[in-house]
Design a protein around this motif. Sequence first.
Motif, mmCIF file in Angstrom:
data_model
loop_
_atom_site.group_PDB
_atom_site.id
_atom_site.type_symbol
_atom_site.label_atom_id
_atom_site.label_comp_id
_atom_site.label_asym_id
_atom_site.label_seq_id
_atom_site.Cartn_x
_atom_site.Cartn_y
_atom_site.Cartn_z
ATOM 1 N N LEU A 25 0.843 -1.190 0.000
ATOM 2 C CA LEU A 25 0.000 0.000 0.000
ATOM 3 C C LEU A 25 0.878 1.239 0.000
ATOM 4 C CD1 LEU A 25 -3.047 1.044 0.704
ATOM 5 C CD2 LEU A 25 -1.965 1.506 2.889
ATOM 6 N N SER A 30 5.674 4.527 2.999
ATOM 7 C CA SER A 30 5.306 3.859 1.759
ATOM 8 C C SER A 30 5.622 2.371 1.834
ATOM 9 C CB SER A 30 6.052 4.481 0.596
ATOM 10 O OG SER A 30 7.423 4.390 0.847
ATOM 11 N N HIS A 31 5.074 1.647 0.913
ATOM 12 C CA HIS A 31 5.362 0.217 0.775
ATOM 13 C C HIS A 31 5.106 -0.557 2.052
ATOM 14 C CE1 HIS A 31 6.825 1.178 -3.127
ATOM 15 N NE2 HIS A 31 7.760 1.981 -2.646
ATOM 16 N N ILE A 32 3.945 -0.380 2.617
ATOM 17 C CA ILE A 32 3.569 -1.180 3.775
ATOM 18 C C ILE A 32 2.949 -2.471 3.246
ATOM 19 C CG2 ILE A 32 2.156 -1.286 5.861
ATOM 20 C CD1 ILE A 32 2.155 1.817 5.793
ATOM 21 N N PRO A 33 3.523 -3.627 3.589
ATOM 22 C CA PRO A 33 2.961 -4.881 3.067
ATOM 23 C C PRO A 33 1.506 -5.058 3.503
ATOM 24 C CG PRO A 33 5.074 -5.260 4.131
ATOM 25 C CD PRO A 33 4.679 -3.840 4.444
ATOM 26 N N TYR A 38 -4.932 -7.227 5.978
ATOM 27 C CA TYR A 38 -3.909 -7.315 7.021
ATOM 28 C C TYR A 38 -2.695 -6.493 6.610
ATOM 29 C CZ TYR A 38 -0.030 -9.630 9.516
ATOM 30 O OH TYR A 38 1.091 -9.915 10.254
ATOM 31 N N TYR A 39 -2.357 -5.510 7.411
ATOM 32 C CA TYR A 39 -1.206 -4.646 7.115
ATOM 33 C C TYR A 39 -0.089 -4.976 8.089
ATOM 34 C CZ TYR A 39 -4.571 -1.930 4.440
ATOM 35 O OH TYR A 39 -5.518 -1.544 3.539
ATOM 36 N N ARG A 40 1.134 -4.956 7.568
ATOM 37 C CA ARG A 40 2.276 -5.232 8.446
ATOM 38 C C ARG A 40 3.333 -4.136 8.299
ATOM 39 N NH1 ARG A 40 3.694 -9.576 11.591
ATOM 40 N NH2 ARG A 40 5.923 -9.848 11.962
ATOM 41 N N PRO A 41 3.118 -2.993 8.986
ATOM 42 C CA PRO A 41 4.098 -1.912 8.915
ATOM 43 C C PRO A 41 5.397 -2.299 9.619
ATOM 44 C CG PRO A 41 2.415 -1.409 10.546
ATOM 45 C CD PRO A 41 1.970 -2.655 9.850
ATOM 46 N N ALA A 42 6.507 -1.632 9.224
ATOM 47 C CA ALA A 42 7.803 -1.917 9.839
ATOM 48 C C ALA A 42 8.193 -0.849 10.849
ATOM 49 C CB ALA A 42 8.878 -2.030 8.755
ATOM 50 N N GLN A 84 4.713 4.261 10.093
ATOM 51 C CA GLN A 84 3.870 3.582 9.096
ATOM 52 C C GLN A 84 2.554 3.130 9.722
ATOM 53 O OE1 GLN A 84 6.147 0.359 7.406
ATOM 54 N NE2 GLN A 84 7.085 1.684 5.855
ATOM 55 N N LEU A 136 -1.714 4.468 8.960
ATOM 56 C CA LEU A 136 -2.831 3.613 8.545
ATOM 57 C C LEU A 136 -4.074 3.821 9.402
ATOM 58 C CD1 LEU A 136 -0.764 0.348 8.044
ATOM 59 C CD2 LEU A 136 -1.943 1.602 6.235
#
Lengths: 212, 333
Positions: free
Chosen positions: A36, A48-51, B6-10, B14, B18
């Motif tokens: 996303l 950016s580029h959050i899986p 399902y989102y997996r921010p690092a 991030q 969301l």
Amino acid sequence: MSSSKDSPKSGLSRRDFLRAGGAAATSVTGLAGATLETQAQPGQPPASHIPVLGPGPAKISLNVNGREMSTAVEPRVTLLDALRNYLDVTGCKRVCDRGTCGACTVMLEGKPVYSCSMLAVEAQGKAIRTAESLVDGGKLDPVPEKFVQFDAQQCGFCTPGFVVAMRAVLDRNPKATPEDVEQGLQGNICRCGTYEQMRDAIYSLCNRPRRS
Amino acid sequence: MKNFSYYRPATVEQAVSLLENRFGNTELLGGGTDLHDLQKEYVSQPARVVSLGGIAQLQTVQVAEKSVTIGAGRTLASISEHPQLRQLFPALATAAGEIAGPQLRNMATLGGNLCQRNRCWYFRDEHSNCLLKSGSTCFALDGENKYHSVFTQGSRCVAVTPSTIGPVLIALGASVEVQNAAGKRLVEIGRFFKAPNANGEREHALASNDVVVAVQIPVQGLTNAHYEVRQKLSSDWPIVQAAVSFQGGRNGEKATDVKIVLGQVAPVPHVAQAAMRAIENQSITEQTAAAAGQAATQGAKPLSQNAYKLKLIEVAVKRALLLASGARPYWLA
């Protein structure tokens, strides 16, 4: 108790959901595995580029008992259901499905967890161990072996959870006392009530005589 | 469970990006031990779930001279087993180590414990349209309320605060590090909890676009302890819980700066002012601890089924004070 008189309930009912679920699942499959792009917030680096996975089935890979296994699951599928219903690893059992009874216990990176209360997608990249790992070429690990010797099960449905939880204690501390092992079993329930035979098995595993 | 993305921010940034400006459509996922239960009952039906499991920053524990910082993603097991935390804050290590069983403690996180939803059976029942959903009635007030509040604190919802870590952190004077799009801020733990009284409200005072990053606990040499009363020795929720802290108070020495905080008796953790005054500047004996326990029930207004909790408050406060003072726990003999 009165219920839902005040205003219409928000969200889908189970029935609506079952009706709509199939269509929804197919229509959004294309989103699986995308990333996303989000807008940068003021004063912050761009996020950016959050899986993102789902809501349709997404391909996942799980390391189960040393084997890489892959399947496709919707994000809502628990680790327990992924193991049992998608990967045919049926040692872990579905009983309460609410993180209370312990029948679904698996080891994640060596630590016992409730697989019913964790999403399969969250278990990716972690070593999963189930009761199946406690038998090697027909030879039982000492934990289930003692269960057999001391008749520590009746219906046996809770047993895979108990033996995995017990193995986790002994792996962490091979010199664990019977008290340590019992502490490690606080999250497991046996409805047949075979605790006394389990205690016999535990004392034997810990090489301690059990006084009656 | 309704399906979701399902989102997996690092990073925390991030994750914050969301979140939305209302609760419900997007939920943060810590250990999942509360959220997934609510989803399975269709009480929570988020369209988006943001996992905090991929954020390394939330896993740190920093022990400095003046304060200890614990990442919100640390599991309860890792907190209860941490040697320095056990030494400095036995109340915290004990409370974390007594929650549910080992499997759950290996999953549940510190942040999740503070932000979890309450355990009221009316709230958790899909078909019960209570005050916290779109209804206008708290069914527990005139219904089955044996595990509910005895200090209702003016709240229309009489469910008890579910966090057992919360009262301990209040006794220890902790602060919660919170982050949103505007940056980071510290929230004093005494202002963190809030009684929900309507749909869209939570058991804490944070906004829906806030993320709990860490908990800071000052190192002040406080004597501290925690005691909870349960129906079972393990895998159970406390019925009444007391967390205590003070300066001195060991080996007959007088206890000063006493804090006594009760859990499971009110919609938010209950600071027992009268009990604190009763034991302040006293040495802790079975007599003074029992007097503080009696004082702790002042102002209670039990519901139809939970007057029994008053006796348990007396017991929990007395035993927590005695434990902290170093007395032999005679109730285990």
